[in-house]
Design an enzyme around this catalytic site. Structure first.
Site, PDB file in Angstrom:
ATOM      1  N   GLU A 158      27.568  68.047   6.650  1.00 21.30           N
ATOM      2  CA  GLU A 158      26.853  68.232   5.386  1.00 21.30           C
ATOM      3  C   GLU A 158      25.895  69.414   5.540  1.00 21.30           C
ATOM      4  O   GLU A 158      24.935  69.337   6.296  1.00 21.30           O
ATOM      5  CB  GLU A 158      26.053  66.973   5.033  1.00 21.30           C
ATOM      6  CG  GLU A 158      25.276  67.133   3.743  1.00 21.30           C
ATOM      7  CD  GLU A 158      24.283  66.002   3.455  1.00 21.30           C
ATOM      8  OE1 GLU A 158      23.685  65.466   4.387  1.00 21.30           O
ATOM      9  OE2 GLU A 158      24.110  65.683   2.259  1.00 21.30           O
ATOM     10  N   GLY A 185      17.617  59.372   2.077  1.00 25.47           N
ATOM     11  CA  GLY A 185      17.486  60.440   3.061  1.00 25.47           C
ATOM     12  C   GLY A 185      18.806  60.660   3.771  1.00 25.47           C
ATOM     13  O   GLY A 185      19.877  60.321   3.245  1.00 25.47           O
ATOM     14  N   SER A 186      18.731  61.190   4.964  1.00 22.20           N
ATOM     15  CA  SER A 186      19.962  61.547   5.686  1.00 22.20           C
ATOM     16  C   SER A 186      20.611  60.306   6.311  1.00 22.20           C
ATOM     17  O   SER A 186      19.943  59.290   6.558  1.00 22.20           O
ATOM     18  CB  SER A 186      19.647  62.565   6.766  1.00 22.20           C
ATOM     19  OG  SER A 186      18.808  61.967   7.730  1.00 22.20           O
ATOM     20  N   THR A 220      18.951  59.394   9.713  1.00 26.44           N
ATOM     21  CA  THR A 220      17.724  58.595   9.595  1.00 26.44           C
ATOM     22  C   THR A 220      18.049  57.203   9.056  1.00 26.44           C
ATOM     23  O   THR A 220      17.449  56.212   9.480  1.00 26.44           O
ATOM     24  CB  THR A 220      16.697  59.300   8.678  1.00 26.44           C
ATOM     25  OG1 THR A 220      16.559  60.651   9.102  1.00 26.44           O
ATOM     26  CG2 THR A 220      15.353  58.628   8.742  1.00 26.44           C
ATOM     27  N   GLY A 221      19.007  57.126   8.158  1.00 26.12           N
ATOM     28  CA  GLY A 221      19.399  55.829   7.594  1.00 26.12           C
ATOM     29  C   GLY A 221      19.817  54.835   8.680  1.00 26.12           C
ATOM     30  O   GLY A 221      19.500  53.646   8.598  1.00 26.12           O
ATOM     31  N   GLU A 271      20.338  55.129   0.466  1.00 26.15           N
ATOM     32  CA  GLU A 271      21.084  56.191  -0.237  1.00 26.15           C
ATOM     33  C   GLU A 271      21.075  57.387   0.685  1.00 26.15           C
ATOM     34  O   GLU A 271      20.025  57.991   0.909  1.00 26.15           O
ATOM     35  CB  GLU A 271      20.412  56.525  -1.581  1.00 26.15           C
ATOM     36  CG  GLU A 271      20.522  55.436  -2.620  1.00 26.15           C
ATOM     37  CD  GLU A 271      21.937  55.261  -3.173  1.00 26.15           C
ATOM     38  OE1 GLU A 271      22.852  56.018  -2.791  1.00 26.15           O
ATOM     39  OE2 GLU A 271      22.119  54.341  -3.998  1.00 26.15           O
ATOM     40  N   LYS A 328       6.323  56.377   0.003  1.00 24.45           N
ATOM     41  CA  LYS A 328       6.034  57.516   0.880  1.00 24.45           C
ATOM     42  C   LYS A 328       6.941  58.694   0.532  1.00 24.45           C
ATOM     43  O   LYS A 328       8.161  58.606   0.671  1.00 24.45           O
ATOM     44  CB  LYS A 328       6.299  57.137   2.345  1.00 24.45           C
ATOM     45  CG  LYS A 328       5.892  58.227   3.325  1.00 24.45           C
ATOM     46  CD  LYS A 328       6.416  57.986   4.718  1.00 24.45           C
ATOM     47  CE  LYS A 328       7.748  58.597   4.970  1.00 24.45           C
ATOM     48  NZ  LYS A 328       7.769  60.071   4.876  1.00 24.45           N
TER      49      LYS A 328
HETATM   50  P1  NAD Z   1      15.436  62.642   6.140  1.00 23.15           P
HETATM   51  O1  NAD Z   1      16.304  61.496   6.495  1.00 23.15           O
HETATM   52  O2  NAD Z   1      15.059  63.620   7.192  1.00 23.15           O
HETATM   53  O3  NAD Z   1      14.058  62.140   5.524  1.00 23.15           O
HETATM   54  C1  NAD Z   1      14.010  61.279   4.399  1.00 23.15           C
HETATM   55  C2  NAD Z   1      12.697  60.528   4.408  1.00 23.15           C
HETATM   56  O4  NAD Z   1      12.658  59.677   5.569  1.00 23.15           O
HETATM   57  C3  NAD Z   1      11.444  61.408   4.507  1.00 23.15           C
HETATM   58  O5  NAD Z   1      10.425  60.833   3.722  1.00 23.15           O
HETATM   59  C4  NAD Z   1      11.093  61.330   5.979  1.00 23.15           C
HETATM   60  O6  NAD Z   1       9.725  61.564   6.236  1.00 23.15           O
HETATM   61  C5  NAD Z   1      11.477  59.893   6.304  1.00 23.15           C
HETATM   62  N1  NAD Z   1      11.799  59.633   7.714  1.00 23.15           N
HETATM   63  C6  NAD Z   1      12.140  60.513   8.685  1.00 23.15           C
HETATM   64  N2  NAD Z   1      12.416  59.859   9.840  1.00 23.15           N
HETATM   65  C7  NAD Z   1      12.256  58.542   9.582  1.00 23.15           C
HETATM   66  C8  NAD Z   1      12.417  57.357  10.375  1.00 23.15           C
HETATM   67  N3  NAD Z   1      12.810  57.406  11.650  1.00 23.15           N
HETATM   68  N4  NAD Z   1      12.192  56.164   9.774  1.00 23.15           N
HETATM   69  C9  NAD Z   1      11.828  56.093   8.471  1.00 23.15           C
HETATM   70  N5  NAD Z   1      11.658  57.175   7.682  1.00 23.15           N
HETATM   71  C10 NAD Z   1      11.867  58.390   8.235  1.00 23.15           C
HETATM   72  O7  NAD Z   1      16.162  63.358   4.923  1.00 23.15           O
HETATM   73  P2  NAD Z   1      15.733  64.689   4.180  1.00 23.15           P
HETATM   74  O8  NAD Z   1      16.081  65.837   5.076  1.00 23.15           O
HETATM   75  O9  NAD Z   1      14.344  64.539   3.660  1.00 23.15           O
HETATM   76  O10 NAD Z   1      16.709  64.658   2.907  1.00 23.15           O
HETATM   77  C11 NAD Z   1      17.979  65.212   2.902  1.00 23.15           C
HETATM   78  C12 NAD Z   1      19.033  64.129   3.063  1.00 23.15           C
HETATM   79  O11 NAD Z   1      18.869  63.140   2.060  1.00 23.15           O
HETATM   80  C13 NAD Z   1      20.449  64.669   2.887  1.00 23.15           C
HETATM   81  O12 NAD Z   1      21.293  64.113   3.864  1.00 23.15           O
HETATM   82  C14 NAD Z   1      20.851  64.159   1.503  1.00 23.15           C
HETATM   83  O13 NAD Z   1      22.243  64.057   1.307  1.00 23.15           O
HETATM   84  C15 NAD Z   1      20.139  62.846   1.456  1.00 23.15           C
HETATM   85  N6  NAD Z   1      19.964  62.393   0.082  1.00 23.15           N
HETATM   86  C16 NAD Z   1      20.679  61.326  -0.370  1.00 23.15           C
HETATM   87  C17 NAD Z   1      20.563  60.907  -1.702  1.00 23.15           C
HETATM   88  C18 NAD Z   1      21.368  59.758  -2.244  1.00 23.15           C
HETATM   89  O14 NAD Z   1      21.036  59.272  -3.320  1.00 23.15           O
HETATM   90  N7  NAD Z   1      22.385  59.312  -1.562  1.00 23.15           N
HETATM   91  C19 NAD Z   1      19.681  61.578  -2.545  1.00 23.15           C
HETATM   92  C20 NAD Z   1      18.963  62.659  -2.051  1.00 23.15           C
HETATM   93  C21 NAD Z   1      19.101  63.050  -0.727  1.00 23.15           C
END
Ligand code: NAD
Length: 483
Positions: free
Chosen positions: A385, A233-234, A237-238, A255, A182
């Site tokens: 961040e 992701g963030s 959310t993680g 990650e 996704k």
């Molecule tokens: P996000 O957490 O908002 O979203 C990431 C993904 O999760 C998206 O596909 C989103 O639709 C999905 N999502 C949202 N809510 C969810 C839930 N409750 N359950 C499951 N999935 C859900 O992050 P973002 O704003 O898309 O990305 C930016 C963040 O990602 C930053 O914090 C950045 O540091 C991090 N990031 C980390 C790495 C790494 O390798 N550590 C790499 C790239 C980005």
């Protein structure tokens, strides 16, 4: 099993007709989601909005495909991944144009990401699953093999949509799992097209690509059909993903976010490293998990570094990535744009000194490059961040003090040390609580090197053999020498 990898790839219109790929077939939904060009703020495409029915269909397809795919020799799985890389490479130019429109990054950087993904897929496919022999005596031999887990859920953010998708596709499929992938609803287009382009490379159901609104992620992480979640992701959310996965003990790789510190020692040649420092913070408009987000500079050279970076900020062209000459694009989406502007407003309201770059275009989600001149350690712009082009520059005198300040965060993704004295830099590197440290470089990663977030920057590992093994279950087999 089809052997379409030997034939030409399907003809896919990369500009229109966005569909999901489930069980090797194109799938649409009655309701759709708009996709906005961040350089204009205007929608320019619509994509399906998957709900429970489409998710169930994707998981069912992946389950059905799993026995055949796990039984496929790894050499054949590898061959197909390399065929997938060839197709991606053949479409790099047109995918890059689409990437710029949905993600905002200028065209060279967009193409760079597609080609980086090609390289990663080829190199990652060359890894092997080891069989470890833990005992080999006249009585018995004990082998530890690594078996696929089943159906994997891959969830990807919007900042590096194709590279991060490939970081999931390659190890998941090489290890013999099947995948439901996704993308972020902010950047679904290239990933949907990837699903279409690869439809004949893998047997139906091995690689399913779905997309949907904010409801889809939680539906996936609570779906009982997944054996593992690989999430990027963030951190916020993680935490939710980890909680959801706990219900049926799904395997998990997270990650997450970072607030990376770079430490600049007094012996550096400021002019020689200024560009690297600048782009280590601002490449991709600072939307990189491992970007420098706090820059600690020794007091002896602080003014020189600040002035050099400010000159670069004023000189760099920020604009629509589709236009010639743009080096940095807009913030990728409206909510992130608001967050970054709010952080800058907070810094201004608290009387911090802001050093702005050149003008940015009207319309779209643009933010001027902004340096914050030596704010206090507890300023929000230091502790949070930003994930946007606002960088605090912080003065230090003492190494122990700066190491403690760099480590004073819930995050621990990466860090950098800049010094002509590599031994001193190595000592500092050893004391940083991060999964990666760069000395006199930044933003580096390789397919053979694990990327692992320390503290709340992650859980588990991507890349390298440890990353591949995260998509497997170790199985110890005790084999007698005499029957
Ligand atoms: P996000 O957490 O908002 O979203 C990431 C993904 O999760 C998206 O596909 C989103 O639709 C999905 N999502 C949202 N809510 C969810 C839930 N409750 N359950 C499951 N999935 C859900 O992050 P973002 O704003 O898309 O990305 C930016 C963040 O990602 C930053 O914090 C950045 O540091 C991090 N990031 C980390 C790495 C790494 O390798 N550590 C790499 C790239 C980005």
């Amino acid at each position: 099993m089809s052997d379409a990898t030997a034939t030409s790839p399907p003809v896919v219109d990369l500009e229109a007709g966005y569909v999901m790929t489930i069980a090797g077939r194109p799938v649409t939904t009655a309701a759709t989601l708009p996709v906005v060009n961040p350089a204009t703020g205007q929608p320019f495409a619509h994509v399906p909005n998957a709900g429970p029915a489409e998710l169930d269909a994707a998981v069912a397809a992946a389950r059905e495909a799993f026995p055949g795919w796990r039984a496929t020799p790894i050499a054949e799985r590898r061959r197909r991944l390399k065929a997938a890389a060839d197709i991606l490479e053949a479409h790099a130019e047109s995918l890059a144009r689409l990437f710029t429109r949905e993600q905002g990054r200028p065209i060279d950087g967009a193409k760079g990401e597609i080609l980086q993904a090609v390289y990663w897929m080829r190199a990652g496919a060359d890894l092997d699953l080891p069989v470890e022999v833990t005992e080999d005596t006249p009585q018995r031999r004990i082998e530890v093999r690594h078996e696929p887990l089943g159906v994997v859920c891959g969830i990807v953010p919007w900042n590096f949509p194709i590279t991060l998708a490939v970081w999931k596709i390659t190890p998941a499929l090489l290890a013999g799992n099947t995948l439901v992938l996704k993308p972020s609803p902010f950047t679904p287009l290239c990933t949907l097209k990837l699903g279409e382009l690869l439809v004949d490379v893998f047997p139906p159901g091995v690689l399913n690509v779905i997309c949907g609104d904010d409801a889809l992620g939680p539906l996936m992480t609570t779906h009982p059909g997944f054996a593992k979640i690989s999430f990027t992701g963030s951190t916020a959310t993680g935490r939710k993903v980890m909680e959801a996965a706990s219900r049926d003990l799904k395997r998990l790789t997270l990650e997450l976010g970072g607030n990376d510190a770079a430490i600049v020692m007094p012996d550096v040649d400021v002019d020689a490293i200024a560009q690297q420092l600048f782009f280590g913070a601002f490449f991709n408009t600072a939307q990189i998990c491992v970007a420098t987000k706090r820059l600690y500079v020794h007091e002896d050279i602080y003014d020189a570094v600040r002035d050099r970076l400010h000159a670069l900020a004023k000189a760099v062209t920020v604009g629509d990535g589709a236009q010639q000459g743009a080096v940095l694009g807009p913030i990728q989406n409206a909510p992130q744009h608001r967050r970054v502007l709010e952080l800058i407003d907070d810094a201004r309201a608290n009387g911090l000194t802001l050093l702005e770059g050149g003008p940015v275009p009207e319309g779209g989600y643009f933010v001027p490059i902004t340096l914050v001149d030596n704010p206090p350690d507890n300023a929000r712009v230091v502790t949070e961040e930003a994930f946007g082009p606002v960088l605090p520059l912080l003065k230090f005198r003492d190494i122990d003090d700066v190491v403690a300040r760099a480590n004073d965060t819930e995050y621990g993704l990466a860090g950098a040390v800049w010094s002509k004295d590599v031994d001193t830099a190595l000592d500092v590197a050893g004391r940083l609580e991060t999964g990666t440290v760069w000395i006199n470089q930044n933003l580096q990663a390789t397919p053979f090197t694990p990327l692992a977030g320390h503290k709340q920057s992650g859980f588990g590992v991507e890349n390298g053999l440890p990353g591949l093994l995260e998509f497997t279950q170790p199985k110890a087999i005790y084999i007698p020498k005499q029957a």
